[in-house]
Scaffold this active site. Structure first.
Site, PDB file in Angstrom:
ATOM      1  N   LYS A 106       0.833  -1.179   0.111  1.00 22.53           N
ATOM      2  CA  LYS A 106       0.072  -0.053   0.095  1.00 22.53           C
ATOM      3  C   LYS A 106       0.897   1.244  -0.008  1.00 22.53           C
ATOM      4  CE  LYS A 106      -0.299   0.284   5.128  1.00 22.53           C
ATOM      5  NZ  LYS A 106      -1.312   0.345   6.296  1.00 22.53           N
ATOM      6  N   TYR A 154      14.546  30.452   6.991  1.00 20.89           N
ATOM      7  CA  TYR A 154      13.221  31.283   7.421  1.00 20.89           C
ATOM      8  C   TYR A 154      13.495  31.476   9.163  1.00 20.89           C
ATOM      9  CZ  TYR A 154      11.490  30.729   2.754  1.00 20.89           C
ATOM     10  OH  TYR A 154      11.106  30.697   1.488  1.00 20.89           O
TER      11      TYR A 154
END
Length: 387
Positions: free
Chosen positions: A44, A277
């Site tokens: 999956k 940042y």
């Protein structure tokens, strides 16, 4: 299934190397642990980020006899690519592609009456019986049918549909909540409930091909849970389900994915220089900074800001400041490796590089998430394939 094509420019920026030889060896190790039970390779979420089609093929070549997916779409894509054998998909919502799954000979999981009604109608339309597996909620409290009256109703209705030739009940199954926590009392409680619920169904005439409850941690540590089939997900990719259970090496497993990138810039900076940042990192002295051109758009967790480990030029470095969308910075401490040098985020650890578990610890998460979240912008480069 998304098999990322490696374009030359992207391959120089970053790569997720997938060692298919390690995956095959992991399948063999898990088969030995399974003590006679069949092995399902759970692929999956694009094989936990490793590439579903390639990994499924190699797992089958190494002796897995079932494939497991969460969604029908994942299973149907594998069938469309020509993969043979038994497949199970278990996450359904009303109006799902039941008929397509039936026609593709895919086992579908049922947790309640609404799903049985929909699959019966799809079987009528397809003109052939659906292969269905009844899922019991033995205590996880997620998907699965509740014990007692709900289970009795589902079993009885499924047997009626089987008698009409509309379904074939191929499996009875459940899922552990805490198998990755050795000794947790819920493990014994769930196992006892599973035995009760399967016995009830079998006493009323269900003849399943497989009964299964064991996930990766149960496969590795709880042989009494193996029944007819074990579902191996994260262990297939050489990642431990939990540090408490053991390291990959403890179980003869090897990590399959190595994530690396090429340094895009190396530059000298003075003391007091803000980095990324918010300037959450400021250089403590004159130093060199290295720019690693991957970020949260590639699946590098933003939670790794200031904590994520990276091997550059033979030394562990730590992400300096914030992880940005496409890049992050490491403080090289005055070293000046050439631009283009390899920065290894995680791998098996053979060369002293961090592992996915190291990243999980740095980010306060689990290693499952670390490997699964690596995005399609990072090319998968397959090595040691056999098929």
């Amino acid at each position: 299934m998304s098999e990322t094509a490696a374009v030359p420019t992207a391959a120089l920026r970053a790569r997720a190397e997938i060692d298919l030889g390690a995956l095959r060896a992991n399948v063999r190790a898990l088969r030995a642990r399974a003590q006679g039970a069949a092995v399902m390779a759970v692929v999956k979420s694009d094989a936990y980020g490793h590439g579903a089609l390639r990994c499924a093929r190699e797992a089958l070549a190494a002796g897995a006899t079932w494939l497991g997916t969460a969604t029908a779409e994942e299973a149907l894509a594998l069938r469309a690519a020509g993969l043979p054998g038994r497949m199970l998909c278990w996450l359904w919502v009303p109006g799902g592609p039941w008929r397509q799954a039936i026609e593709a000979d895919i086992d579908v999981s049922l947790s309640g009456m609404w799903a049985l009604r929909e699959v019966v109608e799809a079987a009528r339309a397809a003109g052939r019986p659906a292969r269905v597996q009844l899922k019991a909620d033995t205590g996880l409290g997620r998907n699965g049918c509740q014990p007692g009256e709900d289970w009795a109703e589902l079993v009885a209705a499924a047997l009626r549909a089987e008698a009409e030739g509309l379904v074939r009940i191929t499996g009875l199954w459940s899922h552990f909540a805490c198998a990755d926590e050795p000794g947790h009392p819920s493990i014994a409680a769930q196992l006892a409930r599973f035995r009760e619920m399967t016995a009830y169904a079998e006493e009323r005439g269900v003849r399943p091909e497989v009964r299964h409850i064991a996930n990766s941690p149960a496969t590795l540590t709880l042989p009494e849970t193996h029944f007819d089939l074990v579902r191996t997900g994260i262990a297939l990719y050489g990642v431990s389900p939990s540090p408490e259970v053991g390291t990959p090496a403890d179980f003869g497993l090897r990590p399959v994915m190595t994530l690396s990138a090429s340094l895009a810039l190396v530059k000298r900076t003075p003391a007091g220089h803000g980095v990324s940042y918010g300037h959450h990192y400021v250089t403590p002295g004159e130093t060199t900074l290295g720019l690693v051109p991957v970020g949260y758009a590639d699946g590098v967790p933003r939670h790794a800001s200031g904590t994520g480990p990276v091997l550059v030029d033979g030394k562990w470095r730590t992400i300096a400041g914030r992880v940005a969308m496409d890049q992050f910075v490491v403080d090289l401490g005055g070293d000046e490796p050439p631009v283009g040098s390899e920065a290894v985020l995680f791998g098996p650890g053979d060369r002293g590089e961090p592992t996915a578990e190291d990243w999980a610890q740095a980010c306060g998460t689990i290693a499952y998430e670390i490997v699964t979240r690596i995005g399609t912008r990072v090319p998968r480069v397959y090595v040691n394939g056999s098929v």
